[in-house]
Design an enzyme around this catalytic site. Structure first.
Site, PDB file in Angstrom:
ATOM      1  CG  HIS A   1      28.414  49.413  50.963  1.00 43.42           C
ATOM      2  ND1 HIS A   1      28.287  50.524  49.456  1.00 43.42           N
ATOM      3  CD2 HIS A   1      28.735  49.857  52.008  1.00 43.42           C
ATOM      4  CE1 HIS A   1      29.710  50.880  49.715  1.00 43.42           C
ATOM      5  NE2 HIS A   1      29.426  50.684  51.147  1.00 43.42           N
TER       6      HIS A   1
ATOM      7  N   GLY B   1      34.196  50.325  58.582  1.00 44.51           N
ATOM      8  CA  GLY B   1      32.930  49.170  57.985  1.00 44.51           C
ATOM      9  C   GLY B   1      33.491  49.024  56.387  1.00 44.51           C
TER      10      GLY B   1
ATOM     11  CG  HIS C   1      28.450  54.281  54.997  1.00 44.63           C
ATOM     12  ND1 HIS C   1      28.862  55.634  53.994  1.00 44.63           N
ATOM     13  CD2 HIS C   1      28.681  52.899  54.219  1.00 44.63           C
ATOM     14  CE1 HIS C   1      29.639  54.887  53.349  1.00 44.63           C
ATOM     15  NE2 HIS C   1      29.732  53.674  52.485  1.00 44.63           N
ATOM     16  CD  GLU C   2      29.716  49.493  55.981  1.00 42.59           C
ATOM     17  OE1 GLU C   2      30.052  49.045  54.801  1.00 42.59           O
ATOM     18  OE2 GLU C   2      30.446  50.871  56.193  1.00 42.59           O
TER      19      GLU C   2
ATOM     20  CD  GLN D   1      32.607  48.726  51.094  1.00 40.99           C
ATOM     21  OE1 GLN D   1      32.048  47.980  52.401  1.00 40.99           O
ATOM     22  NE2 GLN D   1      33.011  49.900  50.521  1.00 40.99           N
TER      23      GLN D   1
ATOM     24  CB  CYS E   1      32.303  54.907  50.720  1.00 37.83           C
ATOM     25  SG  CYS E   1      31.862  53.252  50.208  1.00 37.83           S
ATOM     26  CG  LEU E   2      36.736  51.249  53.392  1.00 38.36           C
ATOM     27  CD1 LEU E   2      37.669  49.680  54.056  1.00 38.36           C
ATOM     28  CD2 LEU E   2      38.110  52.574  53.299  1.00 38.36           C
TER      29      LEU E   2
HETATM   30 NI    NI Z   1      30.710  52.125  52.189  1.00 39.96          NI
END
Ligand code: NI
Length: 170
Positions: free
Chosen positions: A139, A46, A135-136, A51, A93-94
């Protein structure tokens, strides 16, 4: 399509509340395609617009297993309309390099949004999909999974991360 650079903690954009998308135009469709390519290249399951430096309510997700066919999901202005149950899963998470931690979330969620073409869509997620959706969507509210773990674990990660950045090996 292009692979975009990913912002990492503690970039201030990651803690901003993102703006609603007014209309899914060609630029936004292109951004969503670039975000999918960036997510697949990472690789991740995701990615949210902040991000990649865009203050917009847009997320892309693909929770299909690696040996299965891709199932890209593009969601503009997503919002959770139902949630139930509870599940604990080790998240990463990236934007939070080299760290994972158990996070408690709802086991099942229903999300309403606009799809890649701007059409209304309802997504029901269970298991990994439910976790990924939550999670997304976090953000877009300027929340990282770090905000959902114990203050002690969070401050330990913060210290480690700031040291890494100081050393110059991001
Ligand atoms: Ni994330």
């Amino acid at each position: 399509m292009a692979v975009l650079p990913i912002k990492t903690f503690p970039d201030p954009l990651l803690s901003k509340i993102c703006r609603q998308v007014q209309e899914v135009d060609e630029d936004l469709k292109q951004l969503s395609r670039d975000m999918l390519e960036t997510m697949y290249a990472a690789p991740g399951v995701g990615l949210a617009a902040p991000q990649v430096g865009q203050d917009l309510r847009l997320v892309v997700i693909d929770c299909s297993a690696r040996d299965e066919e891709r199932e890209p999901l593009v969601l503009f202005n997503p919002r959770i309309v139902e949630m139930e149950g509870q599940v604990v899963f080790e998240e990463g998470c990236l934007s939070v390099p080299e760290f994972t931690c158990d996070v408690t979330r709802a086991e099942r969620v229903v999300v309403k949004a606009m799809d890649a073409e701007g059409r209304p869509i309802t997504v029901e997620g269970e298991g990994l999909m439910a976790i990924c959706l939550q999670h997304e969507l976090d953000h877009l509210e300027g929340r990282l999974f770090l905000d959902r773990i114990s203050p002690l674990k969070r401050s330990m990660y913060k210290k480690r991360r700031l040291k890494q950045i100081k050393r110059g090996d991001e």
